[in-house]
Design a protein around this motif. Structure first.
Motif, short mmCIF file in Angstrom:
data_model
loop_
_atom_site.label_atom_id
_atom_site.label_comp_id
_atom_site.label_asym_id
_atom_site.label_seq_id
_atom_site.Cartn_x
_atom_site.Cartn_y
_atom_site.Cartn_z
N GLN A 38 16.06 4.74 -3.72
CA GLN A 38 15.03 3.80 -3.70
C GLN A 38 15.00 3.24 -2.19
O GLN A 38 13.79 3.20 -1.54
CB GLN A 38 14.93 2.78 -4.65
CG GLN A 38 14.90 3.28 -6.03
CD GLN A 38 15.04 2.23 -7.15
OE1 GLN A 38 15.65 1.30 -6.94
NE2 GLN A 38 14.50 2.51 -8.32
N ASN A 39 15.97 2.83 -1.71
CA ASN A 39 15.96 2.21 -0.33
C ASN A 39 15.50 3.15 0.61
O ASN A 39 14.86 2.81 1.68
CB ASN A 39 17.44 1.65 -0.05
CG ASN A 39 17.80 0.43 -0.76
OD1 ASN A 39 17.02 0.05 -1.82
ND2 ASN A 39 18.85 -0.18 -0.47
N VAL A 95 16.70 -2.08 4.56
CA VAL A 95 16.86 -2.55 3.23
C VAL A 95 18.41 -2.48 2.66
O VAL A 95 19.05 -1.42 2.87
CB VAL A 95 16.07 -1.57 2.17
CG1 VAL A 95 16.18 -2.07 0.83
CG2 VAL A 95 14.75 -1.39 2.80
N SER A 104 11.81 3.58 0.63
CA SER A 104 10.91 2.37 0.98
C SER A 104 10.16 2.68 2.19
O SER A 104 10.72 3.32 3.24
CB SER A 104 11.91 1.39 0.99
OG SER A 104 11.22 0.21 1.15
N ASN A 132 16.84 -5.23 -1.97
CA ASN A 132 16.56 -4.59 -3.27
C ASN A 132 17.31 -5.34 -4.25
O ASN A 132 18.40 -4.98 -4.27
CB ASN A 132 16.82 -2.95 -3.35
CG ASN A 132 16.40 -2.37 -4.41
OD1 ASN A 132 16.10 -2.89 -5.57
ND2 ASN A 132 16.59 -1.02 -4.64
N ILE A 176 10.82 -1.39 -7.90
CA ILE A 176 10.46 -0.35 -6.72
C ILE A 176 10.03 1.21 -7.59
O ILE A 176 10.62 1.03 -8.71
CB ILE A 176 11.21 0.11 -5.80
CG1 ILE A 176 11.78 -1.14 -4.94
CG2 ILE A 176 11.03 1.20 -5.02
CD1 ILE A 176 12.93 -0.82 -4.12
N LEU A 191 10.91 -5.91 -3.30
CA LEU A 191 11.88 -6.16 -2.10
C LEU A 191 11.67 -7.68 -2.02
O LEU A 191 10.85 -8.26 -1.66
CB LEU A 191 12.15 -5.22 -0.86
CG LEU A 191 11.99 -3.75 -1.16
CD1 LEU A 191 12.16 -3.04 0.08
CD2 LEU A 191 13.25 -3.61 -2.05
N GLU A 215 6.66 -3.72 -3.17
CA GLU A 215 7.80 -3.04 -3.88
C GLU A 215 8.63 -3.79 -4.49
O GLU A 215 9.54 -3.07 -5.43
CB GLU A 215 8.44 -2.06 -2.61
CG GLU A 215 7.67 -1.02 -1.81
CD GLU A 215 8.54 -0.44 -0.88
OE1 GLU A 215 9.36 -1.03 -0.10
OE2 GLU A 215 8.25 0.87 -0.65
#
Length: 268
Positions: A109-110, A118, A113, A218, A11, A148, A146
Motif C-alpha cells: 500500500q505504501n 510514507v 500511494s 499509514n 487506503i 494517510l 487515501e
C-alpha cells in the motif's frame, strides 16, 4: 504481532490473484534497506520479509533486501545503504529496522500511494511507556484522500521513499570518507539544534521537508518491535481511542471515555 485496521478512510485494498503474477520484465524494483548492528536479524523480521517478498511479487513488485552489518556507527551504515542505490534504476526504497515485524499488505500500500514518503507506525518501549517513534499534531490531524496522516517525522524503523526523494537527498549532501575508506554522501547524521540533540530520524525528515516533500503515515497497520520482549499495540486505538458503546440498559448514565492524556502528552 501485527495489528491491522480497515475503515472507510483506509487506503484502497490491494487485490492479489495467482493469475495476476507479471512476467519478469514487468516487475517494479524496490529495495529494502536494513542495518543489523549485531549481525543478527530477529525472527519477526525474517518472517515478515519472506512473506513480503512473495506478496509483493504477486503484485508486480520485485523486492531486493540489502542488509548491512558490522558497522558500529548507525548513521554511517544507513549512508552506505543509501549510497549503494546511486546509478541504478528502481522505484522506491524502504528503510526497515532489523528487529520489527510488519504487514506485507501495508508494505505494498505504501508503495502504490501517490505520496512520495510514507511510513508505518513503529511501536517502541521507552522509560516504562509503550510509545510510537513519530511526531504529529495530535490536536489537528491532517489526512489525505487515501487516509494517510501527515506527520512531522516518521521512524526509520519503517519508511518508504520514492527514488526522486532519494536522488534529491544524495545530490544535495556533501561527500565524506567513512571509516571503511569509502566515499559516501552524508545524508544521515545527528545534529545539535537549540541545545538539543536531534536523532538521524528527525534530521532526515527535516531534510526531506526542505525539498517540499510531505511525510505521511499509514495508520492502518502498526509495526511491532522485538527487544527484550515483543511490543505490539495498535496505533489508531491507542492514540485515538473511541468512546465505548453503551448498551440499552446504560442509556442515560454517564460512560467515561478511555483516558488519553498520557498518550497525548507524548506528542506535545
Amino acid at each position: 504481532m501485527i495489528s491491522n485496521r480497515t475503515d472507510n478512510e483506509s487506503i484502497t485494498d490491494v487485490t492479489v490473484t495467482e493469475e495476476s503474477t507479471p512476467t519478469q520484465n514487468e516487475f517494479q524494483v524496490v529495495y529494502i534497506l536494513t542495518y543489523a548492528p549485531t549481525n543478527e536479524l530477529k525472527t519477526t523480521y525474517v518472517n515478515s520479509l519472506a512473506t513480503t517478498i512473495r506478496y509483493a511479487m504477486l503484485n508486480g513488485i520485485k523486492v531486493i533486501p540489502y542488509i548491512l552489518s558490522g558497522v558500529e556507527n548507525a548513521s554511517m551504515a544507513k549512508n552506505e545503504l543509501l549510497n549503494n542505490l546511486r546509478g541504478i534504476e528502481y522505484h522506491s526504497a524502504v528503510f526497515i529496522a532489523h528487529d520489527i515485524a510488519w504487514d506485507p499488505v501495508s508494505f505494498v500500500q505504501n508503495l502504490i500511494s501517490k505520496e512520495d514518503v510514507v511510513g508505518l507506525p513503529v511501536v517502541k518501549k521507552r522509560l516504562g511507556n509503550v510509545i510510537f517513534d513519530l511526531d504529529l499534531n495530535i490536536d489537528y490531524v491532517e489526512k489525505n484522500e487515501e487516509g494517510l496522516i501527515k506527520v512531522n517525522y516518521a521512524s526509520l524503523g519503517f519508511l518508504t521513499l520514492k527514488k526522486k526523494v532519494i536522488d534529491d537527498l544524495l545530490d544535495s549532501s556533501p561527500s565524506i570518507t567513512n571509516n571503511t575508506g569509502n566515499e559516501v554522501k552524508n545524508v544521515f547524521e545527528y545534529q545539535i539544534k537549540d541545545g538539543q540533540s536531534l536523532s538521524d530520524n528527525i534530521v532526515i525528515c527535516n531534510k526531506i521537508k526542505d525539498y517540499n516533500y510531505d511525510i505521511w503515515l499509514n495508520p492502518n497497520s502498526t509495526c511491532a518491535q522485538m527487544a527484550d520482549n515483543l511490543y505490539a499495540v495498535d496505533f489508531m486505538t491507542t492514540v485515538f481511542p473511541q468512546p465505548q458503546e453503551q448498551s440499552q440498559a446504560e442509556v442515560g448514565t454517564e460512560t467515561p471515555l478511555p483516558a488519553s492524556d498520557d498518550i497525548k502528552s507524548l506528542y506535545e
